[in-house]
Design a protein around this motif. Sequence first.
Motif, PDB file in Angstrom:
ATOM      1  N   ASP A 264       0.836  -1.184   0.000  1.00 25.24           N
ATOM      2  CA  ASP A 264       0.000   0.000   0.000  1.00 25.24           C
ATOM      3  C   ASP A 264       0.878   1.243   0.000  1.00 25.24           C
ATOM      4  OD1 ASP A 264      -2.241  -1.589   0.130  1.00 25.24           O
ATOM      5  OD2 ASP A 264      -2.586  -1.284   2.279  1.00 25.24           O
ATOM      6  N   LYS A 302      -3.700  -3.923  -3.772  1.00 27.04           N
ATOM      7  CA  LYS A 302      -3.098  -2.859  -2.971  1.00 27.04           C
ATOM      8  C   LYS A 302      -3.882  -1.563  -3.169  1.00 27.04           C
ATOM      9  CE  LYS A 302       0.169  -5.339  -1.238  1.00 27.04           C
ATOM     10  NZ  LYS A 302      -0.449  -6.606  -1.650  1.00 27.04           N
ATOM     11  N   THR A 303      -3.654  -0.609  -2.263  1.00 25.79           N
ATOM     12  CA  THR A 303      -4.393   0.643  -2.257  1.00 25.79           C
ATOM     13  C   THR A 303      -3.429   1.822  -2.227  1.00 25.79           C
ATOM     14  OG1 THR A 303      -6.218  -0.388  -1.049  1.00 25.79           O
ATOM     15  CG2 THR A 303      -6.124   2.025  -1.038  1.00 25.79           C
TER      16      THR A 303
END
Length: 317
Positions: A264, A302-303
Amino acid sequence: MKKQLFLLMLVLGSITILSARIWTVKQDGTGDFTTIQAAVNGCSAYDYIYVFPGVYYENVDLSGKHDILLTSLEYLTHDPAYRDSTIIDGNRTGSCIKADSNEQNFTLYGFTLRNGSGTLIGSKTIFGGGICIRNIINLNVTNCLITNNIAHYGGGLSVYYGQLHLTNTVIHNNYAMVGGGICFAIQGQVIFDSVQRCSIYENYAGVGNDLQAAQAEININVILNRFTVLNPTPYYARYQNSPNQSNYFTFDILQGVREEVNHDLYVSPSGDDSNTGFSAAEPLKTIAWALHKIASDSLNPKTVFVAPGTYSTDDRQ
């Protein structure tokens, strides 16, 4: 260096090749021309144009010319410093170089091309920030740096109904809606030198950050020294209407400029793109860089966390 310049003057003053002429471009008025465009307009087939160091704020149109060598002093001295000091700056008023109307065997050698903004083709679409070629048989681009150019299609360059040979050229830090580095438009073909390899990396676009092919109708063999990543995905090199770019692109890349991170990421206007971006305490600064940096992983998504604030193109590095 003094010996090189003496030999250069000797060459420029004495060589005659068949009916060819040698022209010089110097901003101080001591050459044949003070602008590159005037030299191009005044030359004939098989002529040589030597451009002395300086920043030339021009949008050079090669249309109607063929069998010309347009070069910095690197061609004679083999000193790459001349590439960095001989600059065609498009001044955001058009492509640095454009060619349209069946030019053949035109060679561009040893320049930096920067701040081009492309050429309008049709009523709305702007192609080729640094170089825009259309309807030509063969343009050779050797030992050039193409950087900080913008366009709708092909921030660095676009090839539209034409063929381009690229040798030992770097295409870096260009911006476009489609094809940040190169856009292969309708029947556009680029042949990459397999010995004196080029590098294409860290370009930015909404689609196809480094490479985008649209209706090229050919398989494209991409042979490079450096690319943004060693194993490109369609995020970096995309063929229109084909999510699996392997059907159209083959890659022979020696080095990836960076590795993507499977983590992330955090972005903030107060951040810094040299940070890891792994936490809100150490955020990146630009959203585009976060998207370049983060790895795609369908099994473990993922972010990118974006903090409130204003994100501007002025923040791009």
